[in-house]
Motif scaffolding. Structure first.
Motif, PDB file in Angstrom:
ATOM      1  N   ASN A   1       0.959  -1.222   0.155  1.00  7.32           N
ATOM      2  CA  ASN A   1      -0.176  -0.080  -0.044  1.00  7.32           C
ATOM      3  C   ASN A   1       0.991   1.297  -0.087  1.00  7.32           C
ATOM      4  OD1 ASN A   1      -2.635   1.366   0.258  1.00  7.32           O
ATOM      5  ND2 ASN A   1      -1.924   2.018   2.345  1.00  7.32           N
ATOM      6  N   GLN A   2       1.973   1.238   0.661  1.00  4.97           N
ATOM      7  CA  GLN A   2       3.034   2.400   0.740  1.00  4.97           C
ATOM      8  C   GLN A   2       3.645   2.678  -0.541  1.00  4.97           C
ATOM      9  OE1 GLN A   2       5.921   1.538   3.708  1.00  4.97           O
ATOM     10  NE2 GLN A   2       4.307   1.651   5.346  1.00  4.97           N
ATOM     11  N   THR A   3       3.895   1.478  -1.286  1.00  9.61           N
ATOM     12  CA  THR A   3       4.463   1.644  -2.603  1.00  9.61           C
ATOM     13  C   THR A   3       3.387   2.298  -3.666  1.00  9.61           C
ATOM     14  OG1 THR A   3       5.895  -0.301  -2.063  1.00  9.61           O
ATOM     15  CG2 THR A   3       5.522   0.247  -4.363  1.00  9.61           C
ATOM     16  N   HIS A   4       2.137   1.915  -3.487  1.00 12.75           N
ATOM     17  CA  HIS A   4       1.107   2.080  -4.156  1.00 12.75           C
ATOM     18  C   HIS A   4       0.884   3.860  -4.138  1.00 12.75           C
ATOM     19  CE1 HIS A   4      -2.587   2.173  -6.566  1.00 12.75           C
ATOM     20  NE2 HIS A   4      -3.021   2.843  -5.539  1.00 12.75           N
ATOM     21  N   GLN A   5       1.031   3.978  -2.862  1.00 11.15           N
ATOM     22  CA  GLN A   5       0.683   5.749  -2.687  1.00 11.15           C
ATOM     23  C   GLN A   5       2.000   6.396  -2.954  1.00 11.15           C
ATOM     24  OE1 GLN A   5      -2.126   6.854  -1.297  1.00 11.15           O
ATOM     25  NE2 GLN A   5      -3.000   5.026  -1.347  1.00 11.15           N
ATOM     26  N   ALA A   6       3.267   5.905  -3.083  1.00 14.26           N
ATOM     27  CA  ALA A   6       4.381   6.603  -3.402  1.00 14.26           C
ATOM     28  C   ALA A   6       4.194   6.660  -5.081  1.00 14.26           C
ATOM     29  CB  ALA A   6       5.435   5.875  -3.093  1.00 14.26           C
ATOM     30  N   ILE A   7       3.638   5.640  -5.890  1.00 11.13           N
ATOM     31  CA  ILE A   7       3.657   5.751  -7.102  1.00 11.13           C
ATOM     32  C   ILE A   7       2.736   6.706  -7.624  1.00 11.13           C
ATOM     33  CG2 ILE A   7       3.005   4.332  -9.048  1.00 11.13           C
ATOM     34  CD1 ILE A   7       4.277   1.894  -7.784  1.00 11.13           C
ATOM     35  N   MET A   8       1.625   6.661  -6.830  1.00 13.00           N
ATOM     36  CA  MET A   8       0.356   7.685  -7.214  1.00 13.00           C
ATOM     37  C   MET A   8       1.007   9.113  -7.113  1.00 13.00           C
ATOM     38  SD  MET A   8      -2.069   6.027  -8.335  1.00 13.00           S
ATOM     39  CE  MET A   8      -0.868   4.925  -9.174  1.00 13.00           C
ATOM     40  N   HIS A   9       1.856   9.236  -6.130  1.00 16.71           N
ATOM     41  CA  HIS A   9       2.097  10.603  -5.747  1.00 16.71           C
ATOM     42  C   HIS A   9       3.337  11.155  -6.882  1.00 16.71           C
ATOM     43  CE1 HIS A   9       3.572  14.134  -3.470  1.00 16.71           C
ATOM     44  NE2 HIS A   9       5.078  13.697  -3.730  1.00 16.71           N
ATOM     45  N   LEU A  10       4.251  10.127  -7.231  1.00 16.56           N
ATOM     46  CA  LEU A  10       5.136  10.466  -8.506  1.00 16.56           C
ATOM     47  C   LEU A  10       4.507  10.670  -9.504  1.00 16.56           C
ATOM     48  CD1 LEU A  10       8.321  10.402  -8.511  1.00 16.56           C
ATOM     49  CD2 LEU A  10       8.003   8.218  -9.497  1.00 16.56           C
ATOM     50  N   LEU A  11       3.374   9.824  -9.993  1.00 17.24           N
ATOM     51  CA  LEU A  11       2.886  10.336 -11.131  1.00 17.24           C
ATOM     52  C   LEU A  11       2.035  11.541 -11.218  1.00 17.24           C
ATOM     53  CD1 LEU A  11       1.357   6.422 -12.012  1.00 17.24           C
ATOM     54  CD2 LEU A  11       3.280   7.578 -12.927  1.00 17.24           C
ATOM     55  N   ALA A  12       1.637  11.949 -10.041  1.00 17.41           N
ATOM     56  CA  ALA A  12       1.021  13.149 -10.244  1.00 17.41           C
ATOM     57  C   ALA A  12       1.883  14.308  -9.986  1.00 17.41           C
ATOM     58  CB  ALA A  12      -0.193  13.061  -8.833  1.00 17.41           C
ATOM     59  N   GLN A  13       2.715  14.384  -9.059  1.00 16.36           N
ATOM     60  CA  GLN A  13       3.706  15.354  -9.088  1.00 16.36           C
ATOM     61  C   GLN A  13       4.825  15.507  -9.734  1.00 16.36           C
ATOM     62  OE1 GLN A  13       2.686  17.708  -6.679  1.00 16.36           O
ATOM     63  NE2 GLN A  13       0.752  16.692  -6.304  1.00 16.36           N
ATOM     64  N   GLU A  14       5.466  14.510 -10.349  1.00 13.85           N
ATOM     65  CA  GLU A  14       6.935  14.540 -11.034  1.00 13.85           C
ATOM     66  C   GLU A  14       6.556  14.330 -12.440  1.00 13.85           C
ATOM     67  OE1 GLU A  14       9.265  15.589  -9.428  1.00 13.85           O
ATOM     68  OE2 GLU A  14       8.367  15.395  -7.614  1.00 13.85           O
ATOM     69  N   ASN A  15       5.617  13.782 -12.901  1.00 13.97           N
ATOM     70  CA  ASN A  15       5.411  13.625 -14.412  1.00 13.97           C
ATOM     71  C   ASN A  15       6.538  12.722 -15.055  1.00 13.97           C
ATOM     72  OD1 ASN A  15       2.715  14.873 -14.591  1.00 13.97           O
ATOM     73  ND2 ASN A  15       3.924  16.804 -14.644  1.00 13.97           N
ATOM     74  N   PRO A  16       6.790  11.661 -14.466  1.00  8.82           N
ATOM     75  CA  PRO A  16       7.964  10.757 -15.214  1.00  8.82           C
ATOM     76  C   PRO A  16       7.909  10.564 -16.702  1.00  8.82           C
ATOM     77  CG  PRO A  16       6.753   9.562 -13.722  1.00  8.82           C
ATOM     78  CD  PRO A  16       6.000  10.932 -13.529  1.00  8.82           C
ATOM     79  N   VAL A  17       8.893  10.537 -17.264  1.00  7.47           N
ATOM     80  CA  VAL A  17       8.613  10.162 -18.888  1.00  7.47           C
ATOM     81  C   VAL A  17       9.892   9.156 -19.244  1.00  7.47           C
ATOM     82  CG1 VAL A  17       7.665  12.447 -19.558  1.00  7.47           C
ATOM     83  CG2 VAL A  17      10.317  12.075 -19.576  1.00  7.47           C
ATOM     84  N   ALA A  18       9.599   8.438 -20.399  1.00  4.22           N
ATOM     85  CA  ALA A  18      10.558   7.379 -20.966  1.00  4.22           C
ATOM     86  C   ALA A  18      10.913   6.449 -19.935  1.00  4.22           C
ATOM     87  CB  ALA A  18      11.667   8.360 -21.575  1.00  4.22           C
ATOM     88  N   ARG A  19      12.337   6.316 -19.773  1.00  2.00           N
ATOM     89  CA  ARG A  19      12.751   5.420 -18.771  1.00  2.00           C
ATOM     90  C   ARG A  19      12.191   5.452 -17.377  1.00  2.00           C
ATOM     91  NH1 ARG A  19      16.711   3.860 -15.261  1.00  2.00           N
ATOM     92  NH2 ARG A  19      17.662   1.918 -15.766  1.00  2.00           N
TER      93      ARG A  19
END
Length: 223
Positions: A39-57
């Protein structure tokens, strides 16, 4: 999560091999902590996708970690199920399971333990080569499962008292097969995360397993 699952799996083997019900209870208890980590991992991923907008690799890594953590959750749920089945197997009213069958299960479980150790090494070192080797093991663990099933059916035919333990063991074997498949999926996700190579279909070998891989192979030794 994977390190905790490895500890959980070692407790499964101890519970099965030594009829240690306390270890089986620890297996069940660890499930809660592992689920919390997922659950912690899932929350961290959601935060990263929402705040950091990772691309490519970076996006590939994030999505792969999401797949890996989800698969680890499935794995720990199967392990928890095995822990409960071990409690039922060694319940006095169920009768004593055949010693040979227990050895068969421990052998299959040991193959899975080795696979988990390889996966820990792969993730710690981002070593896709070891993940590929994991997919190309040269002993058919699936055959070992079917051999254990045949043993169990033989025991039931020879001794009606083995019907109760036999049904429980068949459920354990089914859960072991699911865990084996989850390890395969984890190796494939690791390869995709590290190399960007999707081997989910190209590596669907007919007789895939990791048996025969030595305990030291994941430390970098040639297989």
């Amino acid at each position: 999560m994977l390190s905790l699952i490895l500890v959980q799996w070692e407790l499964v083997m101890e519970a099965m091999d030594e009829a240690n019900l306390e270890s089986a209870l620890e297996v069940i208890a660890l499930n809660k902590e592992i689920r919390a980590r997922e659950n912690q991992t899932h929350q961290a991923i959601m935060h990263l996708l929402a705040q950091e907008n990772p691309v490519a690799r970076d996006l590939r890594v994030v999505l792969s970690i999401s797949k890996i953590s989800g698969t680890l959750l499935y794995f720990t749920n199967e392990t928890r199920k095995i822990g409960k089945l071990i409690l039922a197997l060694y319940e006095p009213r169920s009768g004593v399971p055949n010693a040979q069958l227990v050895r068969d299960i421990v052998k299959i479980s040991d193959d899975i333990r080795i696979a988990l150790e390889h996966l820990v090494y792969v993730l710690n070192n981002l070593d896709a080569n070891n993940a590929h080797r994991l997919l190309k093991g040269n002993i058919d663990s699936e055959n070992a499962t079917w051999e254990a099933v045949r043993h169990q059916l033989g025991f039931i035919n020879q001794d009606p008292r083995q019907v109760g333990p036999g049904l429980t063991v068949l459920q354990i074997l089914n859960a072991l097969e699911s865990c084996r498949d989850h390890c395969k999926n984890l190796a494939e996700y690791c390869i995709f995360m590290i190399d960007g190579q999707d081997v989910r279909h190209t590596n669907r070998l007919k007789s895939w397993s990791w048996g025969g891989i030595s305990d030291k192979a994941y430390m970098g030794s040639p297989l």
